[in-house]
Design an enzyme around this catalytic site. Structure first.
Site, PDB file in Angstrom:
ATOM      1  CB  ALA A 268      -0.894   0.000   1.241  1.00 31.46           C
ATOM      2  N   GLY A 270       0.140   1.395  -3.267  1.00 33.64           N
ATOM      3  CA  GLY A 270      -0.061   0.591  -4.463  1.00 33.64           C
ATOM      4  C   GLY A 270       0.572   1.060  -5.757  1.00 33.64           C
ATOM      5  CE  LYS A 272       8.304   1.214  -5.139  1.00 36.16           C
ATOM      6  NZ  LYS A 272       7.464   2.100  -4.262  1.00 36.16           N
ATOM      7  CB  CYS A 381      11.941   5.659  -0.643  1.00 31.75           C
ATOM      8  SG  CYS A 381      10.893   5.561   0.805  1.00 31.75           S
TER       9      CYS A 381
HETATM   10  C1  LIG Z   1       7.264   2.047   1.506  1.00 33.69           C
HETATM   11  S1  LIG Z   1       5.625   1.717   1.896  1.00 33.69           S
HETATM   12  C2  LIG Z   1       5.087   0.797   0.517  1.00 33.69           C
HETATM   13  C3  LIG Z   1       4.761   1.606  -0.706  1.00 33.69           C
HETATM   14  C4  LIG Z   1       4.126   0.783  -1.805  1.00 33.69           C
HETATM   15  N1  LIG Z   1       4.928  -0.375  -2.156  1.00 33.69           N
HETATM   16  C5  LIG Z   1       3.880   1.593  -3.068  1.00 33.69           C
HETATM   17  O1  LIG Z   1       4.626   1.479  -4.031  1.00 33.69           O
HETATM   18  O2  LIG Z   1       2.924   2.357  -3.077  1.00 33.69           O
HETATM   19  C6  LIG Z   1       5.819   0.506   3.113  1.00 33.69           C
HETATM   20  C7  LIG Z   1       4.531  -0.221   3.503  1.00 33.69           C
HETATM   21  O3  LIG Z   1       4.901  -1.306   4.355  1.00 33.69           O
HETATM   22  C8  LIG Z   1       3.828  -1.563   5.217  1.00 33.69           C
HETATM   23  N2  LIG Z   1       4.365  -2.420   6.288  1.00 33.69           N
HETATM   24  C9  LIG Z   1       5.223  -2.095   7.282  1.00 33.69           C
HETATM   25  N3  LIG Z   1       5.537  -3.170   8.014  1.00 33.69           N
HETATM   26  C10 LIG Z   1       4.862  -4.220   7.473  1.00 33.69           C
HETATM   27  C11 LIG Z   1       4.771  -5.597   7.785  1.00 33.69           C
HETATM   28  N4  LIG Z   1       5.435  -6.127   8.829  1.00 33.69           N
HETATM   29  N5  LIG Z   1       3.990  -6.368   7.007  1.00 33.69           N
HETATM   30  C12 LIG Z   1       3.294  -5.847   5.974  1.00 33.69           C
HETATM   31  N6  LIG Z   1       3.340  -4.538   5.647  1.00 33.69           N
HETATM   32  C13 LIG Z   1       4.120  -3.750   6.370  1.00 33.69           C
HETATM   33  C14 LIG Z   1       3.347  -0.195   5.611  1.00 33.69           C
HETATM   34  O4  LIG Z   1       2.017  -0.252   6.057  1.00 33.69           O
HETATM   35  C15 LIG Z   1       3.509   0.574   4.292  1.00 33.69           C
HETATM   36  O5  LIG Z   1       2.295   0.609   3.586  1.00 33.69           O
END
Ligand SMILES: C[S@@+](CC[C@H](N)C(=O)[O-])C[C@H]1O[C@@H](n2cnc3c(N)ncnc32)[C@H](O)[C@@H]1O
Length: 455
Positions: A268, A270, A272, A381
């Site tokens: 999220a 989303g 990627k 990032c």
């Molecule tokens: C860098 S953001 C992702 C951005 C997303 N990939 C995009 O391109 O839009 C990191 C995400 O990791 C999630 N997150 C953090 N720890 C997590 C875990 N243990 N399991 C699943 N999701 C996790 C957070 O809720 C956050 O949405």
């Protein structure tokens, strides 16, 4: 005029005079700056760009103004504080309440925004008078801000991006990771407003022309508009989504194709995941935040894309092995400072260790979820080596059945400067720089592609 309190009214009591126009925006900006610096609260929390999430009862215009004041104030906080300190003979008054932040917000307007000096000074003095703790310093505020306006050219000419506008601990880290000259270039890039980059479903050149932007060699479309995103052509029809040009690179390293089973473990909101789904992958989008997955669902609905959505901690997620795994791990986000200048002041050195530990566990989980010969892309990032290069070195040491599959410049639009000697992706905010800063730069990203050995 409001009547003085304490008197007797012959008729109906008069309503208090409305605050002068623009005052609410200045007060909100000062509060948002204070909360970012002293309470690690992000600007999005205080001044959400989306009106439905906004707090504080500002109308859309005031909220936009407050956000632009707070954003530039945090982008140039060191320069502003130095300039104020040099003009306060006895230093910042200790018992001035919100005075410091009112002055910072006013200085941002005077030094960096197209707002008349007299309006910035006048409203700051009014805000100072409105608070009992700062009211005794109204004359001081007036004098200091006038001095700032008078000395503007000198202040701007003597400000150094790395020395003044970068927290010292980050400046030191970037010097040792990238060298003096690159660290200076990163800090200089943070001074300019970021671009608006779009990932388009098809025809980047056509969309660049329609929207008055630039088709980048990587396939993203770059705009320098301030127009609300939802009002741009193609948004409602789901033809594109907003994503920094560097953030658009990691997903493609999985070589997504129709029917390929891919899991995105931190999916999220989303950006990627949309690339993977648009390529036809059979996608499972996992994230532990149900709230953020709602944003993913809304994005996918607008873009007419499909995926299985799973609210789960990735560490506890289990499923039959996947052809490929994307891990866009939670990180310090220091690669996004140009887009989110509050990050520079919100993050603390102590934030890194727990993130590194979580990333390590998530990488091992990602490897476990890939089938033999399956691909894994790990990305962050972040500009910090512990979260990027060092993580991959450690993964390779502790997993003899995992190899790095080097990234070629051709896979990322020929950006050879963004591929490390080991074959990983490393973008810096000063990369893809051209004559016009408003059309230049990238988020700082790191990505490594791994492959699992096996039959
Ligand atoms: C860098 S953001 C992702 C951005 C997303 N990939 C995009 O391109 O839009 C990191 C995400 O990791 C999630 N997150 C953090 N720890 C997590 C875990 N243990 N399991 C699943 N999701 C996790 C957070 O809720 C956050 O949405």
């Amino acid at each position: 005029m409001a009547r003085q309190s304490g008197g007797f009214h012959a008729g109906r009591p008069e309503a208090p005079a409305p605050p002068p126009p623009g005052l609410a925006a200045r007060v909100a900006a000062a509060r948002a700056i204070a909360e970012a610096v002293t309470a690690s609260r992000s600007l999005d929390e205080r001044l959400a760009p989306d009106p439905s999430q906004a707090k504080g009862g500002l109308d859309a215009r005031d909220r936009a103004l407050a956000r632009s004041i707070a954003t530039v104030a945090l982008r140039r906080l060191g320069t502003i504080r130095k300039a104020l300190a040099r003009r306060l003979e006895k230093g910042m008054p200790k018992r001035g309440g919100p005075l410091e932040w009112t002055l910072v917000a006013a200085a941002a307007q005077i030094l960096f925004l197209d707002i008349p000096d007299h309006a910035a000074v006048d409203l700051a003095v009014k805000a100072t008078r409105a608070e009992p703790s700062s009211a005794p310093f109204a004359a001081l505020a007036n004098a200091v801000l006038r001095a700032l306006a008078r000395d503007r050219e000198d202040i701007l000419a003597s400000s150094d991006p790395l020395e003044d506008d970068t927290p010292a601990w980050l400046a030191q880290r970037w010097r040792s990771a990238y060298g003096e000259s690159a660290a200076g270039a990163i800090a200089l890039a943070h001074r300019s407003e970021p671009t608006l980059d779009l990932s388009v479903k098809s025809d980047p050149a056509g969309w660049a022309e329609k929207l008055g932007g630039l088709a980048l060699p990587t396939g993203s479309v770059r705009l320098d508009t301030h127009a609300p995103v939802a009002e741009l052509e193609g948004y409602g029809d789901g033809e594109w989504w907003v994503q920094d040009a560097a953030a658009a690179l990691p997903a493609r390293l999985l070589r997504p194709a129709s029917g390929m089973r891919i899991v995105d473990l931190c999916a999220a909101p989303g950006g990627k995941a949309a690339e993977l789904a648009w390529a036809g992958a059979d996608l499972t989008a996992v994230d532990r935040s149900a709230e953020r997955l709602k944003l993913l669902a809304a994005n996918f609905a607008r873009l007419s894309l499909r995926s299985q959505v799973v609210v789960a901690d990735a560490l506890a997620f289990d499923a039959p092995p996947f052809d490929a795994v994307l891990l866009d791990a939670p990180c310090s986000a220091t690669g996004t400072i140009r887009r989110h200048p509050d990050v520079a002041w919100i993050k603390r050195p102590g934030d890194l260790a727990p993130l590194v530990k979580l990333q390590t566990a998530l990488i091992d989980k990602a490897i476990a979820l890939a089938r033999p010969k399956g691909l894994i892309v790990y990305c962050v990032c972040s500009l910090e080596p512990e979260e990027s290069e060092a993580q991959i070195a450690a993964v390779l040491r502790r997993n003899p059945d995992v190899r790095r599959l080097a990234i070629a410049a051709e896979e990322i639009g020929g950006l050879a400067e963004c591929v490390t000697p080991s074959g990983d992706l490393r973008t810096l905010p000063c990369h893809l720089w051209g004559d016009n800063p408003r059309r230049s730069g990238l988020d700082g990203f790191f990505a490594a592609r791994l492959v699992k050995d096996g039959a």
